[in-house]
Design a protein around this motif. Structure first.
Motif, PDB file in Angstrom:
ATOM      1  N   ASP A   1       0.198 -12.489  26.312  1.00  0.00           N
ATOM      2  CA  ASP A   1       0.110 -13.233  25.056  1.00  0.00           C
ATOM      3  C   ASP A   1       0.991 -12.602  23.979  1.00  0.00           C
ATOM      4  O   ASP A   1       0.612 -12.532  22.808  1.00  0.00           O
TER       5      ASP A   1
ATOM      6  N   ILE B   1     -16.284 -10.332  27.749  1.00  0.00           N
ATOM      7  CA  ILE B   1     -16.440 -11.412  28.714  1.00  0.00           C
ATOM      8  C   ILE B   1     -17.810 -11.271  29.365  1.00  0.00           C
ATOM      9  O   ILE B   1     -18.186 -10.176  29.797  1.00  0.00           O
TER      10      ILE B   1
ATOM     11  N   LYS C   1     -17.177 -15.924  30.749  1.00  0.00           N
ATOM     12  CA  LYS C   1     -17.053 -16.648  29.488  1.00  0.00           C
ATOM     13  C   LYS C   1     -16.843 -15.678  28.328  1.00  0.00           C
ATOM     14  O   LYS C   1     -17.361 -14.565  28.326  1.00  0.00           O
ATOM     15  N   MET C   2     -16.098 -16.129  27.337  1.00  0.00           N
ATOM     16  CA  MET C   2     -15.852 -15.318  26.148  1.00  0.00           C
ATOM     17  C   MET C   2     -17.140 -15.096  25.373  1.00  0.00           C
ATOM     18  O   MET C   2     -18.035 -15.948  25.360  1.00  0.00           O
TER      19      MET C   2
ATOM     20  N   PRO D   1     -10.861 -17.602  18.276  1.00  0.00           N
ATOM     21  CA  PRO D   1      -9.407 -17.583  18.458  1.00  0.00           C
ATOM     22  C   PRO D   1      -8.628 -17.475  17.154  1.00  0.00           C
ATOM     23  O   PRO D   1      -7.442 -17.123  17.172  1.00  0.00           O
TER      24      PRO D   1
ATOM     25  N   ASP E   1      -9.732 -11.708  20.140  1.00  0.00           N
ATOM     26  CA  ASP E   1      -9.524 -12.837  21.039  1.00  0.00           C
ATOM     27  C   ASP E   1      -8.459 -12.521  22.082  1.00  0.00           C
ATOM     28  O   ASP E   1      -8.656 -12.773  23.281  1.00  0.00           O
ATOM     29  N   ALA E   2      -7.326 -11.981  21.652  1.00  0.00           N
ATOM     30  CA  ALA E   2      -6.255 -11.643  22.596  1.00  0.00           C
ATOM     31  C   ALA E   2      -6.724 -10.593  23.591  1.00  0.00           C
ATOM     32  O   ALA E   2      -6.400 -10.666  24.788  1.00  0.00           O
TER      33      ALA E   2
ATOM     34  N   ARG F   1      -9.164 -12.198  26.120  1.00  0.00           N
ATOM     35  CA  ARG F   1      -8.477 -13.076  27.058  1.00  0.00           C
ATOM     36  C   ARG F   1      -7.642 -12.282  28.061  1.00  0.00           C
ATOM     37  O   ARG F   1      -7.418 -12.747  29.191  1.00  0.00           O
TER      38      ARG F   1
ATOM     39  N   ARG G   1     -10.146 -11.697  30.805  1.00  0.00           N
ATOM     40  CA  ARG G   1     -10.560 -12.908  31.516  1.00  0.00           C
ATOM     41  C   ARG G   1      -9.390 -13.589  32.221  1.00  0.00           C
ATOM     42  O   ARG G   1      -9.459 -13.874  33.433  1.00  0.00           O
ATOM     43  N   ASP G   2      -8.315 -13.843  31.478  1.00  0.00           N
ATOM     44  CA  ASP G   2      -7.223 -14.654  32.003  1.00  0.00           C
ATOM     45  C   ASP G   2      -6.120 -13.813  32.648  1.00  0.00           C
ATOM     46  O   ASP G   2      -5.482 -14.263  33.598  1.00  0.00           O
TER      47      ASP G   2
END
Length: 260
Positions: A40, A164, A168-169, A175, A206-207, A210, A213-214
């Motif tokens: 990101d 997480i 889920k966040m 964000p 948020d970053a 993620r 998670r991502d």
């Protein structure tokens, strides 16, 4: 190694991590376990360990009952005992005297009880969680679930918030958040692997969430701290010392020439 590292030095060390990984470094576990990661638009260093194979421990105080206070001090203490610190990171929030804010277990001894209060601080942003290490296994578990069914941990440290939770966040991580901090955390990921990550530049909650998670595929991840976030990886010439810290997580090996 420089005793302190600014953001530029962190980025340079992260680049060296990619070099070490890409060219098959053989100098030790940390160079094989840690690598730079872009996500990101931000830069991170990510370190993966297998609790079934790697000796992951938590540390707070030395034989004099005083907190180690820094990653380098822990490395020196282990070296004196014939062991080598291959990786270390700050591992949970702490008070002014460097004692843990919440649950802390070392060698199966509970040295500080859990803090289940709510509040405005990051630690008390519920749900928070516990990073724990058992016999050949490790995990990240939401605090109330951990306390309701303790996993028989050899080591445990409570921090918060959870980043997480079961894929889920955290519901309070938004964000559109604007707070930028150097952050570090730990995730329980596919195959039972434990993944530690540290931002090499300031990022939002948020970053950072993620990323786990991502970017890393972790089902559960826990925020360990911000601003004092520190990484020790000697094979990457990395020794962050932003200030006194409390609990520390480390991966230990016998020193060169010791029993393998």
């Amino acid at each position: 190694m420089s005793p302190r590292m600014n953001a530029s030095a962190r980025r340079l060390a992260a680049a060296s991590a990619l070099f070490a990984l890409g060219f098959g470094a053989t100098s030790g576990a940390a160079s094989a376990a840690c690598a730079a990661r872009d996500f990101d638009g931000a830069k991170f260093t990510v370190c993966r360990f297998d609790p079934n194979r790697d000796d992951i421990r938590l540390f707070l105080s030395g034989s004099d009952d005083k907190p180690y206070g820094s990653l380098a001090a822990l490395a020196a203490a282990l070296k004196a005992k014939g062991e080598r610190l291959m990786f270390a990171m700050n591992a949970g929030m702490f008070k002014e005297d460097q004692s843990p804010v919440g649950l802390y277990v070392e060698d199966r001894r509970e040295l500080h009880g859990a803090d289940t209060r709510g509040g405005a601080s990051n630690f008390h942003m519920k749900p928070n969680g516990v990073f724990w290490i058992g016999d050949g296994v490790a995990g990240v578990t939401e605090t109330s679930r951990y306390l309701a069914s303790p996993p028989g941990a050899r080591y445990a440290t409570q921090s918060g918030p959870m980043l997480i939770i079961n894929g889920k966040m955290h519901p309070k991580i938004r964000p559109d958040g604007t707070s930028l901090k150097t952050r570090n955390g730990v995730g329980a990921c596919d195959g039972g692997v434990v993944v530690f990550a540290i931002a090499d530049e300031p990022v939002t909650f948020d970053a950072f969430a993620r990323l786990f998670r991502d970017g890393l595929g972790c089902q559960n991840a826990l925020f360990l701290d911000g601003s004092v976030s520190s990484l020790y990886a000697p094979d990457l010439n990395r020794d962050d010392e932003p200030g006194p810290i409390g609990p520390i997580v480390g991966v230990v090996q016998p020193a060169a020439g010791g029993t393998q």
